[in-house]
Design an enzyme around this catalytic site. Structure first.
Site, PDB file in Angstrom:
ATOM      1  N   ASP A   1     -22.428 -25.325  22.249  1.00  0.00           N
ATOM      2  CA  ASP A   1     -23.714 -25.600  22.867  1.00  0.00           C
ATOM      3  C   ASP A   1     -23.768 -24.801  24.167  1.00  0.00           C
ATOM      4  OD1 ASP A   1     -25.975 -26.474  24.102  1.00  0.00           O
ATOM      5  OD2 ASP A   1     -25.516 -28.613  23.984  1.00  0.00           O
TER       6      ASP A   1
ATOM      7  N   TYR B   1     -22.929 -33.002  27.433  1.00  0.00           N
ATOM      8  CA  TYR B   1     -24.314 -33.410  27.173  1.00  0.00           C
ATOM      9  C   TYR B   1     -24.958 -32.397  26.240  1.00  0.00           C
ATOM     10  CZ  TYR B   1     -29.307 -34.313  28.051  1.00  0.00           C
ATOM     11  OH  TYR B   1     -30.651 -34.589  27.914  1.00  0.00           O
TER      12      TYR B   1
ATOM     13  N   LYS C   1     -32.736 -23.079  28.227  1.00  0.00           N
ATOM     14  CA  LYS C   1     -32.750 -22.691  29.643  1.00  0.00           C
ATOM     15  C   LYS C   1     -33.034 -21.192  29.846  1.00  0.00           C
ATOM     16  CE  LYS C   1     -30.644 -26.912  31.051  1.00  0.00           C
ATOM     17  NZ  LYS C   1     -29.632 -27.645  30.335  1.00  0.00           N
TER      18      LYS C   1
HETATM   19  C1  LIG Z   1     -30.003 -28.787  29.216  1.00  0.00           C
HETATM   20  C2  LIG Z   1     -29.079 -28.937  28.056  1.00  0.00           C
HETATM   21  C3  LIG Z   1     -29.509 -29.420  26.821  1.00  0.00           C
HETATM   22  C4  LIG Z   1     -30.897 -29.954  26.598  1.00  0.00           C
HETATM   23  O1  LIG Z   1     -31.870 -28.966  26.756  1.00  0.00           O
HETATM   24  P1  LIG Z   1     -33.403 -29.438  27.018  1.00  0.00           P
HETATM   25  O2  LIG Z   1     -34.148 -28.156  27.081  1.00  0.00           O
HETATM   26  O3  LIG Z   1     -33.364 -30.198  28.301  1.00  0.00           O
HETATM   27  O4  LIG Z   1     -33.791 -30.269  25.867  1.00  0.00           O
HETATM   28  C5  LIG Z   1     -28.606 -29.425  25.766  1.00  0.00           C
HETATM   29  N1  LIG Z   1     -27.356 -28.996  25.921  1.00  0.00           N
HETATM   30  C6  LIG Z   1     -26.892 -28.525  27.098  1.00  0.00           C
HETATM   31  C7  LIG Z   1     -25.492 -28.026  27.205  1.00  0.00           C
HETATM   32  C8  LIG Z   1     -27.734 -28.493  28.206  1.00  0.00           C
HETATM   33  O5  LIG Z   1     -27.268 -28.049  29.375  1.00  0.00           O
END
Ligand SMILES: *Cc1c(COP(=O)(O)O)cnc(C)c1O
Length: 442
Positions: free
Chosen positions: A250, A155, A278
């Site tokens: 990511d 994701y 995060k």
């Molecule tokens: C949480 C997450 C996102 C999205 O971040 P948001 O701050 O919710 O937009 C993208 N990539 C990864 C791997 C994530 O865990």
């Protein structure tokens, strides 16, 4: 001995939460601002919380819970760590946003560059989604190519062209998983399975010359915890380099979580671009993307890749991030957190083994995943969706005993520095009781 007012199966209530949720549904689609919060995959209405302290959450019905969701990952220090709260309060008193550079930018920028071997320059944005969206634009700008290879089960936020899943077959063009995404956008994305070197190689070969980047969660933690072998990640590095394709890690979840240098540092693999979110904001809305100086100098105003943000790097967010990251650099921080998590999951695993339950707790650092199988799962298609019924039962039994997990069996749990051994022992005991109820008859 219930000083904290943990619920028990006979006292647990959601009466005030239920009322607030009914009201919220009148104002907001599904009553929420992010879908999983609506508790659709588990039982009952979402719990409305009003206070967090350390590893505990307190709800509007006056009950306490040990929190393993930790706001989906940012709160590696738990709720309201004094050093962070103090820094934020001092900063906010001087203004929330100026739309100009501030000294706070430099403090956190220097801290990250000094302690992350793969970050030469960084740009702050306001969410993980925005970080990924910008990183993809940067990869396209640098290479002059348009296609993106992503992995099924990873994701990357709600970026249009990444909200896609694989069609049938091993290597496929993306099929959007959301309405409102033009087919032409989804077509720019090629989806391959994780842990499948042959599929990766054929995607790179078949689309040679068109692929700007491969994006991966090096620690895939948004669809269960699909821990990859380091050999696969290394192969990904080698093959992308061979094909002149940029590799994006990511690290929105794994960054500053499995170590200060995230998964890149953990595995010792240098991606071309990294994305963060995060933890980097210490609980405030922050994201970032980073790379070598050479790549980052393609970003405006130095280079031609446009990207901007009204509230980007606002002082309050930077202060929260700086104060958080400073604590993470204390000697032994990550070792202690991982050891605590290890002890906790071992406790749960021993119990399940003794009972003969088909439940495992794969983990890395302070991330763990309660999963109802004994198989080591590396790919999303290896997850047996029907077993999620068991998670649903366990979730409710845990709530009734004062343990809060994110409301979906596809979500991982987080241990924070604020989870003390006594809290983890309490939680483990309650989770074991919950599993006994859940697994009756299995
Ligand atoms: C949480 C997450 C996102 C999205 O971040 P948001 O701050 O919710 O937009 C993208 N990539 C990864 C791997 C994530 O865990």
């Amino acid at each position: 001995m219930n000083q904290r007012n943990y619920p028990t199966p006979s006292t647990f209530t959601r009466s005030r939460s239920g009322e607030l949720f009914e009201e919220a549904k009148r104002y907001f689609p599904g009553g929420v601002h992010s879908p999983v919060r609506a508790f659709k995959s588990v039982q009952g209405p979402p719990i409305f919380f009003q206070k967090g302290e350390g590893c505990h959450l307190y709800d509007v019905d006056g009950q306490a819970f040990v929190d393993f969701c930790c706001s989906w990952g940012p709160l590696i220090l738990g709720h309201c760590p004094p050093a962070v709260v103090q820094r934020v309060q001092e900063t906010v008193a001087n203004g929330m946003s100026f739309g100009t550079p501030t000294p706070h930018d430099n403090l956190i920028g220097k801290l990250i560059l000094d302690h992350h071997r793969y970050v030469e320059m960084i740009r702050f944005v306001s969410s993980g989604t925005e970080a990924v969206m910008s990183a993809i634009r940067l990869a396209r700008g640098v290479t002059g190519r348009s296609k993106v290879i992503k992995f099924e089960g990873c994701y990357h936020g709600h970026v249009d062209s990444l909200l896609v899943k694989a069609g049938s077959g091993l290597v496929t063009f993306g099929i959007s998983t959301s309405a409102g995404i033009p087919e032409s956008f989804a077509k720019e994305t090629i989806v391959v399975p994780l842990a499948d070197p042959a599929a990766l190689e054929s995607a790179l070969r078949d689309h040679a010359g068109d692929v700007a980047c491969v994006i991966v969660e090096p620690v895939p933690a948004n669809n269960g915890l699909l821990l990859q072998d380091v050999e696969f990640l290394q192969l990904l590095r080698n093959k992308t380099r061979e094909h002149g394709v940029l590799l994006i890690f990511d690290e929105v979840i794994s960054g500053f979580r499995v170590g200060f240098e995230g998964a890149a540092g953990y595995y010792g693999i240098q991606p071309d671009i990294l994305t963060f979110g995060k933890i980097i904001g210490g609980g405030m809305p922050v994201g970032a993307y980073a790379a070598s100086r050479e790549i980052m100098e393609h970003v405006a105003p130095v280079g031609p890749v446009y990207q901007a943000g009204t509230l980007s790097a606002n002082p309050v967010a930077m202060a929260a991030g700086f104060a958080t990251l400073t604590v993470l650099l204390e000697p032994g921080f990550y070792e202690n957190l991982a050891a605590k998590t290890q002890r906790f999951t071992a406790h749960l695993q021993d119990f399940c083994n003794r009972r003969g339950f088909e439940v495992t707790f794969p983990s890395i650092g302070s991330i763990f995943w309660p999963t109802f199988t004994r198989q080591h799962i590396r790919r999303s298609d290896e997850i047996d969706g029907s077993r999620m019924e068991l998670f649903k039962k366990m979730h409710l039994e845990c709530l009734k005993r004062g343990v809060y997990f994110g409301p979906s069996g596809y979500e991982v749990g987080f241990v924070s520095a604020a989870h003390m051994d006594a809290d983890l022992d309490f939680a483990a005991e309650k989770i074991c009781e919950s599993l006994d109820v859940t697994m009756k008859g299995f």
